[in-house]
Design a protein around this motif. Structure first.
Motif, PDB file in Angstrom:
ATOM      1  N   LEU A  17     -44.815  29.816   6.729  1.00 41.04           N
ATOM      2  CA  LEU A  17     -45.181  28.544   7.379  1.00 41.04           C
ATOM      3  C   LEU A  17     -46.145  27.750   6.515  1.00 41.04           C
ATOM      4  N   LEU A  18     -47.189  28.436   6.044  1.00 40.12           N
ATOM      5  CA  LEU A  18     -48.223  27.757   5.256  1.00 40.12           C
ATOM      6  C   LEU A  18     -47.662  27.308   3.915  1.00 40.12           C
ATOM      7  N   PHE A  19     -46.812  28.153   3.311  1.00 39.72           N
ATOM      8  CA  PHE A  19     -46.244  27.816   2.014  1.00 39.72           C
ATOM      9  C   PHE A  19     -45.399  26.545   2.109  1.00 39.72           C
ATOM     10  N   ASN A  20     -44.579  26.488   3.148  1.00 37.94           N
ATOM     11  CA  ASN A  20     -43.735  25.296   3.306  1.00 37.94           C
ATOM     12  C   ASN A  20     -44.584  24.039   3.522  1.00 37.94           C
ATOM     13  N   THR A  21     -45.639  24.186   4.339  1.00 35.57           N
ATOM     14  CA  THR A  21     -46.502  23.023   4.588  1.00 35.57           C
ATOM     15  C   THR A  21     -47.212  22.608   3.308  1.00 35.57           C
ATOM     16  N   ALA A  22     -47.688  23.579   2.533  1.00 33.48           N
ATOM     17  CA  ALA A  22     -48.390  23.261   1.282  1.00 33.48           C
ATOM     18  C   ALA A  22     -47.442  22.583   0.301  1.00 33.48           C
ATOM     19  N   LEU A  23     -46.178  23.059   0.252  1.00 32.20           N
ATOM     20  CA  LEU A  23     -45.196  22.401  -0.615  1.00 32.20           C
ATOM     21  C   LEU A  23     -44.995  20.953  -0.197  1.00 32.20           C
ATOM     22  N   GLU A  24     -44.884  20.756   1.101  1.00 30.13           N
ATOM     23  CA  GLU A  24     -44.640  19.404   1.615  1.00 30.13           C
ATOM     24  C   GLU A  24     -45.809  18.477   1.277  1.00 30.13           C
ATOM     25  N   GLN A  25     -47.029  19.028   1.316  1.00 29.27           N
ATOM     26  CA  GLN A  25     -48.204  18.187   1.066  1.00 29.27           C
ATOM     27  C   GLN A  25     -48.602  18.135  -0.404  1.00 29.27           C
ATOM     28  N   GLY A  26     -47.872  18.883  -1.212  1.00 25.53           N
ATOM     29  CA  GLY A  26     -48.179  18.830  -2.647  1.00 25.53           C
ATOM     30  C   GLY A  26     -49.484  19.502  -3.015  1.00 25.53           C
TER      31      GLY A  26
END
Length: 1427
Positions: free
Chosen positions: A952-961
């Motif tokens: 979950l966190l990885f995907n969010t971090a990817l999305e936020q750059g």
């Protein structure tokens, strides 16, 4: 308070003697010291510390009297009494020198300003010549145990149980003896009359001391009992004495009294010091507190010190020095705050870890004003300390050591308690905390003491924006002291310094010694002394001094008029009585203080006077007028004037809490606060009668607190921080601090009748407080630090020097936050609403998050480690309190990370499930905090839960750059997969700037791009200057991706990365795609090859073009309407010099081949070439194309060929193709490299218009670098549609031409050809209607478009596409080793990269000559000035 400084000094006696000194006794003023050895009495002077006179007993007399044992001075220093072993008292007259008045005189060099022949001046700075004359000895017929000097009498106790009262003249009235058995003793005075007396037969007084303010004697009997004997009448007679016992003590060894605080201190055989006060109503002895070493701080020595040997109070009675039978020194404040101990740390251990023997002391006393401690070490110590370099042992008296101290100005001049600086003074210098180095001139005149110490303990503080205080940066920004040397001329005649004061701004300091005073300005770095020395010598400061409004306010005694006066001297004028305002006083002033425009004086008749001051501007200089407002007699409350420690006028009053509507009342002087021997007494204005402000009578006093050492209050007001500014801050010694906090009703509601207006909250701090920063919620202090130098010189023949025995002592500035203590105390008392008001007022402080963490941490540690069940735990209340602030999630996780794992369950039971808190972080977009919670979950949950939340966190971090976080998450997921649970990744603390500022794509990699623009990235780019080029992924990439390549975890991570890349490309977010690839080492080219016919297609060229314009901040091109008047269209200022340079150097050597037919393999083989070499890449066939290329500016060369460098001009303007870390110097306005070419530039008006128009249509330089990089990537992956789109936005005809050439290849699917064709037609249609700026470029590439139409109709021969095999090979990821030609050039992201857009470079025969390629590699790096 008191702090040791430097090394101790050893005093050597010039007289030859084999006797060792063993006793030192100061005179009443502490200017003279009597030193005893067995048959010798010496008198030493204090400054300079020299021997004045020595009396040596004859052998015959010595055998009669016995050896000397102890000495006592008469109060006026005119006589010395010496007790001898055989029961004799020997009285000596101290006689001033006759003809030779001075023993030592200062010698001045010729022309020195020190030669001032003024009456009384010379005496002050010379050591006087004295002589000792022995009078008739008195035989008491029993061994003498102790002596005590009184005003006219000498009290002597003997071993036969008698107390002898002798007259100092020894002749006139004979003597009286009182038997101890005749003195009635009881536990208190009420039960004394008629009560049974204890049997005192055979008991005698071992030690005794007289206390002036208690008017009695503290005694230690030889059986260890402690008592206090009070004379009931004025004279001491047998039937007029009454004694009280200290209950249950039988191991007393010595005694000392504190006159200022009315305390009696007894040393015990157990090693602790008992401090008693005398109950005023019953007369009994009450144990106040103990001074003892704690096992917590001194586990090795706390019960091994032996009995207490000596206790000595400092001259101002603020600290006590204690020594034990086993040696060592320890310093305590009056109410038990421990300051220094020489039994631990560097005092007790050498630098190699071996233990030192503690220094054993036979006698000690304080010097004048407490600046020195005179210590006589025992015989074996003396032998240890002796230095072999000095004279032989028998010629010296080496047993006297002088320890040097600096002390807080508050100890004697407590009027600075409303200020926010720390001021310490030594005997010849001042230490200040004020003064920001940026605001003050460089401190060239300062002593070496102010070198900055390492700031381990101080947090990075920043000034609070709305603070009206002096500012945190000034007080905490640096660790070292500002040291000011006191003027030597003033010091010579007026040593010792008695008072010091600093103004509120911290810019002016005043000091007063024996006579007169002087002041210093921090800004001018100059002292002001009295111009007329007679005026200086005719006054002495008695009650202290204080700054007010540019004036020095001085309470002094005038010797000429024999009059007490209050004087105000203007700081800016000369120091002279003509510039002073003088008010005559009726009685001597003991203390003074200032509140706004009022002075409060405490006088020797126990009365308080209030004066108002007014600054006037009626003459050439400002003057001040002083007017008496009112007098308040305190004699019925104050038993002795010397007991008043401080007096303060303040706006603090008990009924503050009634209303929030009247902050202006905070300005009024509402109360008088007195510290009476440690009792804090408050007198408030009586508002019941007629309201005449400033003349209101005062109510009877109220006791606020006990054991008070210092008080702080402020006269400032601040609506937002009323809690802190209207509070009263107390320092209470061992008990820590207390704050008397106002309680305000919320929202103007009427307060509950049962709710108190104020509350006293105690809290402990780890430093000794010297100043309070009210708005900043900080306490400032100082502490002793030590530095060992014993390793510099080894012991000489078994003996150590002083530097080896003692560490060098320095004084460190310290500070401490106290807010969490107060909030916690309020929560404990169910005053959560008040805690919330207080916390909200301080939420803007930079360390407020730290305050919250500390509060949770302290409560958690206490409750979770408690052995007993806690009936009413505080942690849930604290957790609920913290949820009121946005910092809640960070506070909890930071606290958990700093706490041991065993306490986590208790913590999260109170604050909530960490899974829920993690999800809250994600919802609040606080990813760094969520990452911290992930580590908590990893330790508390099963791996599956950790993986789920990490995904979950990885995907969010990817999305936020958030790339840094992404890298940590990849490592974290791998750790979970491979079972590396023991090493959770650290939480990233800072977000990298890269997510906004272009691709940090060259970090830890190497690349060589012959494109000139590519070779000049912004200065942030981290590119190694290297030509190494593995065609495998780069080192970092290969580590990450090849290790455990078959691991399911890697496939799982790879799948997520590919999914994110697909998502970015679908939404045309190319900039983010580039960042993503560069930051995470994603194999973009290999992935694009796989996706070439799927997501890497462009469905809508127009939409993609618009997205790129927006994403890269690239302006849409515009067409000039008529003529261009300014080269700075669209607000994008760009230099045109690089274009001039290019055009002027368009020599034949740059245009000597036909680029259209060159094979693209040359791109893959080129390893280092230059942007000027490649300028001719466009070919001379189409002049419009050449113009377009030139108009893009120097760095935008499209194609290049290799040729050795010959031209000097080229060399000076050529940069390394790999050096992307260099910032472009021409665009940024660095013109130096092109001056020589500027004279040759000649531009026509139309050319200038054309260039300026093109510049206006270009985007930011960084965007250009990024677009060219993406162009390389897409070209290499064969995504030709994207190459067309980027070629369009860059308006590069050569790129379009290359793509069209590529489309001839049979490997290119027909739908791609069709897509490019229809896309370009769509762009043409859009440009015709919406963006005419693109039309000229589209017209320019019309031939390619025509060729494309033909290509889509005809079948192209395979031979026409020369780079087919090479390109298809490049399009696939290459797992094998590097090929021969690839091994030289750099690789990006693990794939061989063409150094130019493929197609059209190299020589006409289709290859690069081998020797030229080798030469290009060897050329290395060139200097570069590029835009």
């Amino acid at each position: 308070m008191y702090f040791l400084t430097g090394w101790p000094r050893r005093l050597l006696c010039p007289l030859k003697s084999e006797e060792e000194p063993f006793h030192v006794q100061p005179s009443s003023q502490r200017f003279y010291f009597a030193v005893l050895s067995e048959t010798q009495l010496s008198v030493w002077f204090s400054r300079p510390s020299v021997l004045i006179v020595s009396y040596i007993e004859s052998a015959k007399a010595s055998s009669q009297f016995g050896f000397y044992q102890q000495a006592e001075w008469k109060q006026d220093d005119s006589m010395i009494a010496v007790a001898a072993a055989n029961g004799y008292i020997l009285l000596f007259d101290v006689v001033g020198g006759g003809e030779d008045k001075y023993l030592y005189e200062p010698v001045y060099s010729k022309g020195s300003s020190g030669v001032k022949v003024t009456p009384g001046y010379k005496e002050e700075q010379c050591a006087p010549a004295l002589s000792l004359e022995m009078k008739r000895p008195i035989d008491l017929e029993a061994p003498i145990t102790s002596m005590q000097s009184l005003q006219e009498d000498l009290l002597v106790s003997t071993a036969d149980g008698y107390l002898h009262i002798l007259h100092w003249d020894g002749v006139s009235n004979g003597r009286k003896a009182i038997s101890l058995c005749s003195v009635p003793f009881s536990l208190d005075l009420q039960s004394a009359r008629g009560g049974l007396c204890l049997d005192l037969k055979g008991v005698y007084i071992r030690d005794m001391t007289y206390c002036v303010t208690l008017d009695g004697f503290a005694v230690v009997l030889d059986d260890g009992r402690l008592g206090f004997i009070t004379p009931l009448a004025n004279r001491i007679t047998a039937d007029q004495l009454q004694g009280v016992w200290a209950a249950d003590v039988t191991d007393g060894t010595c005694v000392a009294v504190n006159n200022k605080y009315r305390l009696v201190t007894f040393g015990c055989a157990s090693g602790s010091v008992l401090v008693y006060s005398i109950d005023t109503t019953t007369g009994s002895m009450q144990l106040s507190h103990k001074l003892e070493l704690t096992p917590k701080h001194y586990p090795d020595v706390w019960n091994k010190t032996g009995a207490v040997k000596l206790i000595r109070w400092s001259p101002d009675y603020s600290v006590a020095m204690v020594t034990w039978e086993c040696g060592g020194l320890s310093l305590w404040s009056v109410f038990g705050a421990h300051l220094i101990c020489t039994l631990g740390e560097d005092f007790a251990y050498r630098s190699d870890g071996t233990k030192k023997k503690p220094i054993n002391i036979s006698s000690m006393c304080w010097g004048a004003e407490g600046y020195q401690l005179w210590v006589i070490t025992s015989r074996e110590e003396t032998e240890l300390v002796e230095n072999m370099e000095e004279a032989p042992p028998q010629t010296q008296q080496a047993g006297i050591l002088q320890f040097h101290f600096i002390k807080s100005a508050l100890t004697v001049n407590p009027c600075t308690s409303n200020q926010e600086q720390v001021l310490l003074h030594g005997e010849d210098r001042l230490y200040l905390t004020c003064g920001d180095p940026t605001q003050l001139p460089s401190s060239s005149s300062e002593s070496p003491h102010n070198l900055p110490h390492g700031g381990e303990s101080s947090p990075p503080h920043h000034p609070s924006p709305n603070s009206t205080s002096q500012g945190l940066s000034t007080l905490l920004g640096y660790k070292h002291w500002h040291v000011v040397q006191i003027h030597s001329t003033y010091l010579e005649s007026n040593w010792p310094i008695r008072f010091a004061a600093i103004d509120t701004a911290g810019q002016c300091i005043a000091v007063a010694g024996r006579r007169g005073f002087a002041h210093y300005s921090m800004s001018s770095r100059k002292w002001k002394l009295f111009g007329n020395i007679t005026q200086e010598q005719n006054m002495t400061v008695t009650g202290g001094l204080v700054w007010w409004n540019g004036f020095v306010v001085v309470a002094c005694y005038n010797f000429i008029d024999r009059q007490e006066e209050l004087r105000l001297y203007l700081r800016s004028s000369n120091l002279d009585n003509t510039f002073s305002s003088v008010t005559k006083l009726h009685s001597g002033t003991l203390l003074l203080n200032v509140f706004r425009d009022m002075i409060i004086l405490f006088r020797a008749d126990c009365s308080i006077c209030l004066y108002s001051m007014e600054r006037r501007h009626d003459g050439p200089n400002p003057s001040a007028s002083v007017e008496l407002l009112q007098e308040v007699s305190m004699s019925r409350y104050i038993p002795h004037p010397a007991l008043v420690v401080s007096v303060t006028l303040t706006s603090v009053r008990t009924e503050t809490g009634i209303t929030l509507k009247a902050p202006q009342q905070a300005c009024m002087a509402d109360s008088i606060i007195l510290n009476l021997a440690g009792q804090l007494i408050m007198l408030q204005r009586d508002r019941s009668g007629p309201q005449i402000q400033e003349k209101l009578p005062f109510c009877p006093p109220v006791v606020l607190a006990q054991y008070v050492e210092n008080v702080w209050t402020t006269c400032r007001s601040n609506r937002k921080k009323r809690h802190l500014l209207e509070a009263l801050w107390l320092s209470c010694g061992e008990a820590g601090m207390k704050v008397w906090l106002p309680l305000f009703p919320r929202d103007h509601r009427k307060p509950h009748s049962f709710l108190s207006r104020r509350i006293m909250l105690p809290f402990h701090i780890n430093i000794y407080p010297l100043a309070v920063l009210f708005e900043d919620a900080l306490v400032l202090g100082a502490s002793n630090e030590t530095v060992l130098y014993d390793s510099l010189q080894g012991p000489r023949e078994g003996r150590e020097s002083l530097e080896g025995l003692f560490p060098y002592c320095t004084v460190e500035r310290t500070s401490q936050i106290y807010l969490h203590h107060i909030l916690r105390q309020l929560l404990v008392r169910n005053l959560g609403e008040q805690a919330l008001l207080l916390a909200q007022s301080c939420a803007a402080l930079p360390y407020f998050p730290h305050v919250m963490e500390l509060m949770v941490h302290v409560v958690l540690e206490e409750e979770a480690t408690s052995r007993e069940p806690i009936p009413d735990p505080l942690l849930p209340t604290v957790a609920k309190f913290i949820t009121e602030f946005p910092l809640f999630l960070q506070t909890i996780v930071h606290c958990a990370r700093k706490t041991e794992f065993a306490l986590w369950n208790y913590l999260f039971a109170a604050v909530g499930n960490p899974k829920d808190l993690f999800e809250e972080c994600l919802m609040a977009q606080d990813l760094d905090t969520a990452a911290s919670y992930l580590i908590i979950l990893q330790n508390m949950e099963v791996p599956a839960v950790s993986r789920q939340h990490a995904t979950l966190l990885f995907n969010t971090a990817l999305e936020q750059g958030k790339w840094d976080l992404c890298r940590h998450m990849i490592r974290f997921l791998k750790a979970i997969g491979s079972g590396e649970m023991e090493t959770p990744p650290p939480t990233p603390t800072t977000q990298e700037p890269s997510s906004t500022g272009g691709f940090e794509l060259f970090r830890n990699r190497s690349i060589s791009l012959s494109q000139s623009a590519d070779s000049i990235a912004a200065g942030k780019f981290n590119l190694q200057k290297t030509f190494s080029m593995p065609s495998e992924p780069s080192a970092k990439g290969s580590d990450r991706w090849s290790k455990d390549s078959d691991c399911a975890e890697n496939m799982y991570i790879d799948m997520m990365l590919r999914r994110h890349a697909r998502h970015l490309l679908e939404h045309v977010r190319l900039k983010e795609l580039g960042c993503f690839s560069a930051q995470l080492g994603f194999e973009l080219i290999g992935w694009l090859c796989h996706e070439r016919t799927q997501v890497a297609r462009v469905d809508d060229f127009v939409m993609a073009l618009k997205c790129l314009h927006k994403d890269f901040l690239w302006p849409f091109p515009v067409i000039p309407a008529g003529s261009i008047s300014s080269p700075f269209k669209n607000g994008h200022r760009r230099t045109v010099l690089s274009q001039h340079l290019l055009k002027s150097q368009s020599a034949d050597s740059l245009l000597n081949s036909d680029m259209d037919t060159a094979p693209p393999q040359a791109a893959a083989r080129n390893s280092n070439h230059t942007w000027l070499d490649g300028l001719g890449a466009l070919g001379p066939t189409e002049p419009t194309e050449m113009d377009t290329a030139l108009s893009h500016g120097g760095p935008q060369t499209q194609e290049a060929f290799l040729s050795p460098l010959t031209n000097k001009t080229e060399e000076c303007s050529i940069g390394s193709a790999t050096d992307l870390t260099e910032t472009s110097s021409m665009v940024d306005g660095d013109w130096t490299m092109v001056d020589e070419n500027f004279s040759t530039l000649s531009l026509t008006h139309s050319e200038l218009e054309h260039i300026s128009m093109e510049l206006a249509n270009k985007g930011p330089h960084k965007s250009q670098v990024q677009l060219r990089y993406l162009l390389h990537v897409f070209m290499e992956a064969g995504c030709l549609e994207w190459c067309v789109v980027i070629g369009l936005i860059l308006r590069e005809a050569a790129v379009i031409k290359q793509v069209v050439n590529f489309l001839d290849s049979p490997e290119v699917p027909p739908e791609t050809v069709q897509s490019v064709h229809s896309g370009l037609l769509g762009v043409d249609a859009w440009a015709s209607t919406d963006c005419l700026g693109y039309k000229p470029f589209l017209n320019m590439i019309r031939p390619q478009l025509q060729k494309l139409i033909e290509t889509s109709v005809e079948q192209i021969q395979p031979e026409a596409f020369l780079p087919g095999a090479s390109n298809s090979k490049l399009a696939e990821p290459q797992p094998g080793g590097p090929s021969a030609e690839d091994s030289r050039g750099p690789a990006l992201l693990g794939l061989a990269l063409p150094l130019e857009p493929p197609g059209g470079l190299g020589t006409e025969d289709g290859g690069v000559p081998e020797e030229q390629e080798e030469q290009a590699v060897d050329e290395g790096v060139y200097d570069c000035t590029l835009s």
